[in-house]
Write a protein that holds these residues in place. Structure first.
Motif, mmCIF file in Angstrom:
data_model
loop_
_atom_site.group_PDB
_atom_site.id
_atom_site.type_symbol
_atom_site.label_atom_id
_atom_site.label_comp_id
_atom_site.label_asym_id
_atom_site.label_seq_id
_atom_site.Cartn_x
_atom_site.Cartn_y
_atom_site.Cartn_z
ATOM 1 N N ALA A 155 0.814 -1.208 0.000
ATOM 2 C CA ALA A 155 0.000 0.000 0.000
ATOM 3 C C ALA A 155 0.852 1.264 0.000
ATOM 4 N N ILE A 156 1.850 1.333 0.865
ATOM 5 C CA ILE A 156 2.704 2.523 0.956
ATOM 6 C C ILE A 156 4.145 2.095 0.692
ATOM 7 N N PRO A 157 4.771 2.652 -0.359
ATOM 8 C CA PRO A 157 6.152 2.261 -0.659
ATOM 9 C C PRO A 157 7.092 2.533 0.517
ATOM 10 N N GLU A 158 8.134 1.711 0.624
ATOM 11 C CA GLU A 158 9.110 1.828 1.712
ATOM 12 C C GLU A 158 9.737 3.225 1.770
ATOM 13 N N TYR A 159 10.056 3.812 0.606
ATOM 14 C CA TYR A 159 10.688 5.127 0.632
ATOM 15 C C TYR A 159 9.747 6.191 1.194
ATOM 16 N N VAL A 160 8.442 6.036 0.979
ATOM 17 C CA VAL A 160 7.480 6.983 1.550
ATOM 18 C C VAL A 160 7.389 6.784 3.053
ATOM 19 N N LEU A 161 7.390 5.533 3.501
ATOM 20 C CA LEU A 161 7.380 5.270 4.946
ATOM 21 C C LEU A 161 8.599 5.888 5.617
ATOM 22 N N ALA A 162 9.768 5.805 4.971
ATOM 23 C CA ALA A 162 10.989 6.395 5.535
ATOM 24 C C ALA A 162 10.865 7.914 5.617
ATOM 25 N N LEU A 163 10.319 8.528 4.587
ATOM 26 C CA LEU A 163 10.109 9.980 4.613
ATOM 27 C C LEU A 163 9.094 10.367 5.692
ATOM 28 N N ARG A 164 8.023 9.592 5.790
ATOM 29 C CA ARG A 164 6.988 9.887 6.788
ATOM 30 C C ARG A 164 7.550 9.786 8.207
ATOM 31 N N ALA A 165 8.506 8.900 8.433
ATOM 32 C CA ALA A 165 9.127 8.780 9.760
ATOM 33 C C ALA A 165 9.834 10.072 10.138
ATOM 34 N N ILE B 152 8.997 13.300 8.554
ATOM 35 C CA ILE B 152 8.155 14.504 8.435
ATOM 36 C C ILE B 152 6.747 14.330 8.995
ATOM 37 N N GLY B 153 6.413 13.147 9.444
ATOM 38 C CA GLY B 153 5.072 12.930 9.986
ATOM 39 C C GLY B 153 4.020 13.017 8.890
ATOM 40 N N HIS B 154 2.911 13.682 9.214
ATOM 41 C CA HIS B 154 1.793 13.798 8.277
ATOM 42 C C HIS B 154 1.879 15.043 7.401
ATOM 43 N N ASP B 155 2.970 15.824 7.490
ATOM 44 C CA ASP B 155 3.100 17.055 6.711
ATOM 45 C C ASP B 155 2.954 16.779 5.216
ATOM 46 N N PRO B 156 2.563 17.811 4.439
ATOM 47 C CA PRO B 156 2.384 17.621 2.999
ATOM 48 C C PRO B 156 3.661 17.117 2.321
ATOM 49 N N LEU B 157 3.473 16.169 1.421
ATOM 50 C CA LEU B 157 4.571 15.551 0.702
ATOM 51 C C LEU B 157 4.188 15.501 -0.779
ATOM 52 N N PRO B 158 5.019 16.052 -1.659
ATOM 53 C CA PRO B 158 4.724 15.928 -3.090
ATOM 54 C C PRO B 158 5.172 14.548 -3.571
ATOM 55 N N LEU B 159 4.293 13.852 -4.289
ATOM 56 C CA LEU B 159 4.613 12.510 -4.774
ATOM 57 C C LEU B 159 4.144 12.337 -6.220
ATOM 58 N N PRO B 160 4.949 11.631 -7.026
ATOM 59 C CA PRO B 160 4.502 11.308 -8.383
ATOM 60 C C PRO B 160 3.666 10.043 -8.371
ATOM 61 N N GLY B 161 2.590 10.083 -9.108
ATOM 62 C CA GLY B 161 1.741 8.908 -9.178
ATOM 63 C C GLY B 161 1.207 8.702 -10.580
ATOM 64 N N VAL B 162 0.668 7.520 -10.804
ATOM 65 C CA VAL B 162 0.063 7.212 -12.093
ATOM 66 C C VAL B 162 -1.409 6.878 -11.893
ATOM 67 N N ILE B 163 -2.178 7.227 -12.896
ATOM 68 C CA ILE B 163 -3.577 6.826 -12.988
ATOM 69 C C ILE B 163 -3.705 6.106 -14.321
ATOM 70 N N ALA B 164 -4.144 4.856 -14.284
ATOM 71 C CA ALA B 164 -4.295 4.062 -15.501
ATOM 72 C C ALA B 164 -5.762 3.975 -15.878
ATOM 73 N N VAL B 165 -6.091 4.487 -17.049
ATOM 74 C CA VAL B 165 -7.426 4.283 -17.616
ATOM 75 C C VAL B 165 -7.287 3.047 -18.498
ATOM 76 N N VAL B 166 -7.800 1.925 -18.001
ATOM 77 C CA VAL B 166 -7.643 0.644 -18.686
ATOM 78 C C VAL B 166 -8.929 0.303 -19.422
ATOM 79 N N LEU B 167 -8.783 0.041 -20.723
ATOM 80 C CA LEU B 167 -9.910 -0.355 -21.557
ATOM 81 C C LEU B 167 -9.669 -1.755 -22.096
#
Length: 147
Positions: free
Chosen positions: A2-12, A14-29
């Motif tokens: 659910a949450i990548p390891e690198y994000v968990l390390a960053l969250r440790a 910065i806590g819940h503070d805003p974090l910019p992250l790249p993501g993908v959205i797949a429109v699958v047909l």
């Protein structure tokens, strides 16, 4: 996962503070232009397949990985639909994220749709006229894919 390891390390740090992250959205047909949706386990809402990119991962590779992990469907990427900075979102656990959403049109090529991990409780193919309500930014993605 659910949450990548690198994000968990960053969250440790910065806590819940805003974090910019790249993501993908797949429109699958599929070959009938039905839309593949997942029912999220955290909100129980239907959604397009989404996910966080790993460091250095190409968006197309990330979309292929996320769709396979979450739905069991193998896809090819056809084209870029959009790249959009989304408004601040807050996860159920309080984490704040500014997503840079890279939206890709994908075509199903192998596999039968099924729940593939704990991020979803259901997976299904929907005719365009029967797509349940989606978040506004995901509805825009669908409109770009199927005008």
């Amino acid at each position: 996962m659910a949450i990548p390891e690198y994000v968990l390390a960053l969250r440790a740090k910065i806590g819940h503070d805003p974090l910019p992250l790249p993501g993908v959205i797949a429109v699958v047909l599929d070959d009938r232009d039905r839309v593949l949706l997942v029912r999220r386990s955290d909100t129980c809402d239907w959604a397009l397949t989404t996910g966080c990119l790993e460091p250095g991962e190409q968006p197309g590779d990330g979309a292929i990985r996320e769709v396979q992990e979450e739905t069991g469907v193998g896809v090819t990427v056809e084209r870029l639909l959009s790249a959009e900075a989304l408004e601040l979102s807050v996860a159920p656990n309080g984490d704040q994220v500014y997503w840079l959403a890279i939206v890709l049109l994908c075509r199903a090529v192998t596999g039968d749709a099924h729940v593939g991990d704990d991020e979803s409780i259901d997976v299904g193919w929907f005719e365009r006229s029967a797509v349940p309500p989606l978040p506004p930014h995901q509805q825009r993605c669908l409109t770009l894919a199927l005008p």
